[in-house]
Design an enzyme around this catalytic site. Sequence first.
Site, PDB file in Angstrom:
ATOM      1  N   GLY A  16       0.817  -1.216   0.000  1.00 14.92           N
ATOM      2  CA  GLY A  16       0.000   0.000   0.000  1.00 14.92           C
ATOM      3  C   GLY A  16       0.845   1.258   0.000  1.00 14.92           C
ATOM      4  O   GLY A  16       0.507   2.258   0.630  1.00 14.92           O
ATOM      5  N   ILE A  46       5.273  -2.747   8.536  1.00 17.20           N
ATOM      6  CA  ILE A  46       6.408  -2.568   7.614  1.00 17.20           C
ATOM      7  C   ILE A  46       6.442  -1.122   7.117  1.00 17.20           C
ATOM      8  O   ILE A  46       7.490  -0.502   7.048  1.00 17.20           O
ATOM      9  CB  ILE A  46       6.305  -3.550   6.417  1.00 17.20           C
ATOM     10  CG1 ILE A  46       6.404  -5.000   6.910  1.00 17.20           C
ATOM     11  CG2 ILE A  46       7.382  -3.257   5.375  1.00 17.20           C
ATOM     12  CD1 ILE A  46       6.208  -6.054   5.835  1.00 17.20           C
ATOM     13  N   VAL A  49       7.942   3.353   1.905  1.00 14.56           N
ATOM     14  CA  VAL A  49       9.260   3.975   1.837  1.00 14.56           C
ATOM     15  C   VAL A  49       9.171   5.460   2.232  1.00 14.56           C
ATOM     16  O   VAL A  49      10.122   6.036   2.757  1.00 14.56           O
ATOM     17  CB  VAL A  49       9.897   3.740   0.437  1.00 14.56           C
ATOM     18  CG1 VAL A  49       9.163   4.528  -0.634  1.00 14.56           C
ATOM     19  CG2 VAL A  49      11.370   4.071   0.419  1.00 14.56           C
ATOM     20  N   VAL A  51       9.185   8.256   0.727  1.00 17.05           N
ATOM     21  CA  VAL A  51       9.797   9.336  -0.046  1.00 17.05           C
ATOM     22  C   VAL A  51       9.212   9.277  -1.464  1.00 17.05           C
ATOM     23  O   VAL A  51       8.384   8.428  -1.740  1.00 17.05           O
ATOM     24  CB  VAL A  51      11.336   9.207  -0.108  1.00 17.05           C
ATOM     25  CG1 VAL A  51      11.991   9.757   1.127  1.00 17.05           C
ATOM     26  CG2 VAL A  51      11.770   7.786  -0.374  1.00 17.05           C
ATOM     27  N   LYS A  82       5.078  22.117 -10.372  1.00 20.50           N
ATOM     28  CA  LYS A  82       6.494  21.983 -10.734  1.00 20.50           C
ATOM     29  C   LYS A  82       6.680  22.278 -12.220  1.00 20.50           C
ATOM     30  O   LYS A  82       6.051  21.632 -13.067  1.00 20.50           O
ATOM     31  CB  LYS A  82       6.925  20.543 -10.404  1.00 20.50           C
ATOM     32  CG  LYS A  82       8.290  20.139 -10.922  1.00 20.50           C
ATOM     33  CD  LYS A  82       8.640  18.722 -10.454  1.00 20.50           C
ATOM     34  CE  LYS A  82       9.899  18.197 -11.098  1.00 20.50           C
ATOM     35  NZ  LYS A  82      10.181  16.793 -10.721  1.00 20.50           N
ATOM     36  N   PRO A 102      13.330  22.000 -18.591  1.00 19.20           N
ATOM     37  CA  PRO A 102      11.921  22.413 -18.524  1.00 19.20           C
ATOM     38  C   PRO A 102      10.958  21.306 -18.930  1.00 19.20           C
ATOM     39  O   PRO A 102      11.302  20.441 -19.730  1.00 19.20           O
ATOM     40  CB  PRO A 102      11.852  23.527 -19.584  1.00 19.20           C
ATOM     41  CG  PRO A 102      12.913  23.181 -20.580  1.00 19.20           C
ATOM     42  CD  PRO A 102      13.985  22.405 -19.850  1.00 19.20           C
ATOM     43  N   VAL A 189       1.984 -10.262   5.198  1.00 17.62           N
ATOM     44  CA  VAL A 189       2.012 -11.550   4.502  1.00 17.62           C
ATOM     45  C   VAL A 189       3.247 -12.310   4.965  1.00 17.62           C
ATOM     46  O   VAL A 189       4.369 -11.822   4.871  1.00 17.62           O
ATOM     47  CB  VAL A 189       2.011 -11.347   2.965  1.00 17.62           C
ATOM     48  CG1 VAL A 189       2.341 -12.651   2.247  1.00 17.62           C
ATOM     49  CG2 VAL A 189       0.658 -10.815   2.526  1.00 17.62           C
ATOM     50  N   LEU A 337       8.761  -0.077  -6.698  1.00 17.53           N
ATOM     51  CA  LEU A 337      10.128  -0.423  -6.291  1.00 17.53           C
ATOM     52  C   LEU A 337      10.391  -1.916  -6.421  1.00 17.53           C
ATOM     53  O   LEU A 337      11.537  -2.341  -6.566  1.00 17.53           O
ATOM     54  CB  LEU A 337      10.368   0.047  -4.853  1.00 17.53           C
ATOM     55  CG  LEU A 337      10.241   1.565  -4.644  1.00 17.53           C
ATOM     56  CD1 LEU A 337      10.373   1.911  -3.157  1.00 17.53           C
ATOM     57  CD2 LEU A 337      11.295   2.324  -5.450  1.00 17.53           C
ATOM     58  N   TYR A 452      18.857  18.132 -25.885  1.00 14.05           N
ATOM     59  CA  TYR A 452      19.550  19.396 -26.177  1.00 14.05           C
ATOM     60  C   TYR A 452      19.779  20.180 -24.890  1.00 14.05           C
ATOM     61  O   TYR A 452      20.847  20.755 -24.676  1.00 14.05           O
ATOM     62  CB  TYR A 452      18.731  20.257 -27.144  1.00 14.05           C
ATOM     63  CG  TYR A 452      19.000  20.015 -28.606  1.00 14.05           C
ATOM     64  CD1 TYR A 452      18.265  19.081 -29.318  1.00 14.05           C
ATOM     65  CD2 TYR A 452      19.981  20.735 -29.287  1.00 14.05           C
ATOM     66  CE1 TYR A 452      18.497  18.852 -30.660  1.00 14.05           C
ATOM     67  CE2 TYR A 452      20.223  20.519 -30.641  1.00 14.05           C
ATOM     68  CZ  TYR A 452      19.480  19.579 -31.316  1.00 14.05           C
ATOM     69  OH  TYR A 452      19.715  19.353 -32.645  1.00 14.05           O
TER      70      TYR A 452
HETATM   71  C1  LIG Z   1      15.499   8.288  -1.844  1.00 13.68           C
HETATM   72  C2  LIG Z   1      14.340   8.142  -2.760  1.00 13.68           C
HETATM   73  C3  LIG Z   1      13.800   9.254  -3.391  1.00 13.68           C
HETATM   74  C4  LIG Z   1      12.741   9.116  -4.294  1.00 13.68           C
HETATM   75  N1  LIG Z   1      12.258  10.212  -4.947  1.00 13.68           N
HETATM   76  C5  LIG Z   1      11.290  10.045  -5.886  1.00 13.68           C
HETATM   77  C6  LIG Z   1      10.772  11.152  -6.605  1.00 13.68           C
HETATM   78  O1  LIG Z   1      11.153  12.297  -6.411  1.00 13.68           O
HETATM   79  N2  LIG Z   1       9.814  10.913  -7.518  1.00 13.68           N
HETATM   80  C7  LIG Z   1       9.325   9.660  -7.766  1.00 13.68           C
HETATM   81  O2  LIG Z   1       8.465   9.490  -8.643  1.00 13.68           O
HETATM   82  N3  LIG Z   1       9.754   8.625  -7.054  1.00 13.68           N
HETATM   83  C8  LIG Z   1      10.727   8.769  -6.135  1.00 13.68           C
HETATM   84  N4  LIG Z   1      11.155   7.703  -5.429  1.00 13.68           N
HETATM   85  C9  LIG Z   1      10.509   6.421  -5.637  1.00 13.68           C
HETATM   86  C10 LIG Z   1       9.188   6.368  -4.899  1.00 13.68           C
HETATM   87  O3  LIG Z   1       9.409   6.568  -3.521  1.00 13.68           O
HETATM   88  C11 LIG Z   1       8.518   5.040  -5.113  1.00 13.68           C
HETATM   89  O4  LIG Z   1       8.495   4.723  -6.469  1.00 13.68           O
HETATM   90  C12 LIG Z   1       7.094   5.097  -4.645  1.00 13.68           C
HETATM   91  O5  LIG Z   1       7.018   5.585  -3.351  1.00 13.68           O
HETATM   92  C13 LIG Z   1       6.458   3.744  -4.722  1.00 13.68           C
HETATM   93  O6  LIG Z   1       6.979   2.895  -3.729  1.00 13.68           O
HETATM   94  P1  LIG Z   1       6.327   1.477  -3.608  1.00 13.68           P
HETATM   95  O7  LIG Z   1       4.872   1.651  -3.420  1.00 13.68           O
HETATM   96  O8  LIG Z   1       6.786   0.636  -4.726  1.00 13.68           O
HETATM   97  O9  LIG Z   1       7.008   0.871  -2.290  1.00 13.68           O
HETATM   98  P2  LIG Z   1       6.785   1.215  -0.726  1.00 13.68           P
HETATM   99  O10 LIG Z   1       6.407   2.619  -0.493  1.00 13.68           O
HETATM  100  O11 LIG Z   1       7.997   0.693  -0.040  1.00 13.68           O
HETATM  101  O12 LIG Z   1       5.534   0.316  -0.319  1.00 13.68           O
HETATM  102  C14 LIG Z   1       5.661  -1.069  -0.082  1.00 13.68           C
HETATM  103  C15 LIG Z   1       4.370  -1.566   0.527  1.00 13.68           C
HETATM  104  O13 LIG Z   1       4.419  -2.981   0.630  1.00 13.68           O
HETATM  105  C16 LIG Z   1       4.001  -3.382   1.917  1.00 13.68           C
HETATM  106  N5  LIG Z   1       4.593  -4.686   2.210  1.00 13.68           N
HETATM  107  C17 LIG Z   1       5.855  -5.110   1.925  1.00 13.68           C
HETATM  108  N6  LIG Z   1       6.002  -6.382   2.337  1.00 13.68           N
HETATM  109  C18 LIG Z   1       4.820  -6.759   2.879  1.00 13.68           C
HETATM  110  C19 LIG Z   1       4.343  -7.954   3.483  1.00 13.68           C
HETATM  111  N7  LIG Z   1       5.097  -9.033   3.637  1.00 13.68           N
HETATM  112  N8  LIG Z   1       3.065  -7.974   3.935  1.00 13.68           N
HETATM  113  C20 LIG Z   1       2.254  -6.918   3.794  1.00 13.68           C
HETATM  114  N9  LIG Z   1       2.659  -5.760   3.239  1.00 13.68           N
HETATM  115  C21 LIG Z   1       3.916  -5.686   2.791  1.00 13.68           C
HETATM  116  C22 LIG Z   1       4.459  -2.255   2.829  1.00 13.68           C
HETATM  117  O14 LIG Z   1       3.771  -2.262   4.038  1.00 13.68           O
HETATM  118  C23 LIG Z   1       4.111  -1.051   1.935  1.00 13.68           C
HETATM  119  O15 LIG Z   1       2.751  -0.764   2.084  1.00 13.68           O
HETATM  120  C24 LIG Z   1      12.196   7.828  -4.514  1.00 13.68           C
HETATM  121  C25 LIG Z   1      12.707   6.717  -3.853  1.00 13.68           C
HETATM  122  C26 LIG Z   1      13.782   6.858  -2.985  1.00 13.68           C
HETATM  123  C27 LIG Z   1      14.316   5.643  -2.303  1.00 13.68           C
END
Ligand SMILES: Cc1cc2nc3c(=O)[nH]c(=O)nc-3n(C[C@H](O)[C@H](O)[C@H](O)COP(=O)(O)OP(=O)(O)OC[C@H]3O[C@@H](n4cnc5c(N)ncnc54)[C@H](O)[C@@H]3O)c2cc1C
Length: 502
Positions: A16, A46, A49, A51, A82, A102, A189, A337, A452
């Site tokens: 989520g 858990i 992330v 960010v 932005k 841009p 999970v 991710l 460019y």
């Molecule tokens: C330093 C950094 C900067 C970033 N900056 C940008 C940016 O400027 N622009 C941009 O587009 N993207 C950016 N990103 C990427 C962006 O953060 C992610 O693409 C976005 O948040 C999506 O993350 P996610 O949902 O894939 O993973 P996550 O946010 O990690 O979510 C994972 C989910 O899985 C759940 N989960 C995992 N294992 C289990 C389990 N066993 N049981 C139940 N639930 C589980 C967790 O609880 C969580 O809900 C950045 C990433 C980093 C690391």
Amino acid sequence: MNPDLQTNKRIVILGGGTAGWITANAMVDSWADKGFDITLIESPEIGTVGVGEGSTPRLKLFFDALSVQESDWMPKCNATYKNGISFANWSTRPGFERYFHPFATQIDRHTLTAFYFNTYARRQGVDLHAHPDRFFLSAKLAEKRQGPKPNENFPFVVEYGYHFDAHLVGEYLKERAKGLNVKHVQARVLDVNQTPDGDIASLLTDAGDTIEADFFVDCSGFRGTLLQQTLQVPFRFFAENLFNDSAVVLPTDQVADIGSETVSTAMKYGWAWEIPLTHRIGNGYVYCSSFCSADEAETELRTALGLLGSDTEARHLKMKVGRVEQHWHKNCLAVGLSQGFIEPLEATALNLVCNTVYDFIETVEAEGFAGRGRESFNERTNQGFEKVRDYIVAHYIMNTRDDTDYWRQNGENKMVSDPLRQILQIWKTGKNLNEEMERLQIPSSYSAMSWYCLLAGYGFYPDIRPMPADNPAASQFNMTKIDEFIRRCSMNFRSQNEQLRF
Ligand SMILES: Cc1cc2nc3c(=O)[nH]c(=O)nc-3n(C[C@H](O)[C@H](O)[C@H](O)COP(=O)(O)OP(=O)(O)OC[C@H]3O[C@@H](n4cnc5c(N)ncnc54)[C@H](O)[C@@H]3O)c2cc1C
């Protein structure tokens, strides 16, 4: 309609974070008439992330597709507009220490010819103004902290992205999806059951439930619980040309006059982002842990932000940079991710999330869930990742810093893909980049304009050659007139602060 879509399907999304909730919303909207049963499982323990605060214009298309209004989601997510991204201190070439990438506007049509001409002449050694910023309306808007939404009388389209609180966007999308009958399970999970032929059959949670489905979407973040861990799909790291593997994050207070660009400033062992939200500024330093420790990175970022003595807590993160070999394998699709990540220099992660989800939906609508379109889908998604990677790698190849081994090794790195090598060669030999990219069918997610801007923005030009004083190229385009044109256009835009009063 594909017969595979006529039977009711049970879809489970694991995760989520932003990826999970974008997937849930895209699927529930696209398949509203199909009666699919969609469940999202996430573990609050858990967490996400947390960010990912900047976007490309792709996010606007996503919200538009859902008919979500800016006046509704933006205030709830502390979001700002932005215009693009400034790159500061990546180049040491005089006059090119900073440039702006841009987002496109229709107005660019009026200035691109001059920009292309000047950069072309400058690549032949002619002494002309060939820095991108003066040619683009979005650069002027960012400089003046104006938002990208023109007044009503301005009949040109302006593309733009957003800055936002990632956690709040997740919350917003969660409430929307739940309102459309997406089931939400809060549990961890613990185990995955597979069928004899290796498909995923069900997920076992810490509440003791077994959740079955026909299709699973892995949005579990860097863990890659379903696709990588259970189905053993290999991960290809991009470490040979993208060195960074860590980040440290520190918020600061917002200033009264909210900016309308992301700023990416080169540091000793990486770069720092500055992202203006309505209530704070998001800052983070992306660096390579082989060159500096987490403590050193934090101290460098704190020093840059004037937070050395402050008790504001920093968050440290590890990044897994690269992509899986197949994004869709058996009855599982990875999104976010869990499918891969390219460092956030151009804020492309959610762009890739949206592209993956909507491409998957279209592929399934044409070919069904059984896998007929799977191979070509995987190929396209891999290409999408690689095209973004090449553009990011170009920033590192173009850097001219030599203050640390980190920058020297980046600048000297020969591990570049063939398409990127071709692009750099075309530029260096003074050829027309648009025409050559088209003729040689060089794959790129970025327009010629973006290439460019990058190459000109770093001042990647030969030395100026003496020319006869009456060289016709020197007087071809009058920069004062271009400045005046951009200035007049910019008068049709209000400040970011004003545009955020919904
Ligand atoms: C330093 C950094 C900067 C970033 N900056 C940008 C940016 O400027 N622009 C941009 O587009 N993207 C950016 N990103 C990427 C962006 O953060 C992610 O693409 C976005 O948040 C999506 O993350 P996610 O949902 O894939 O993973 P996550 O946010 O990690 O979510 C994972 C989910 O899985 C759940 N989960 C995992 N294992 C289990 C389990 N066993 N049981 C139940 N639930 C589980 C967790 O609880 C969580 O809900 C950045 C990433 C980093 C690391």
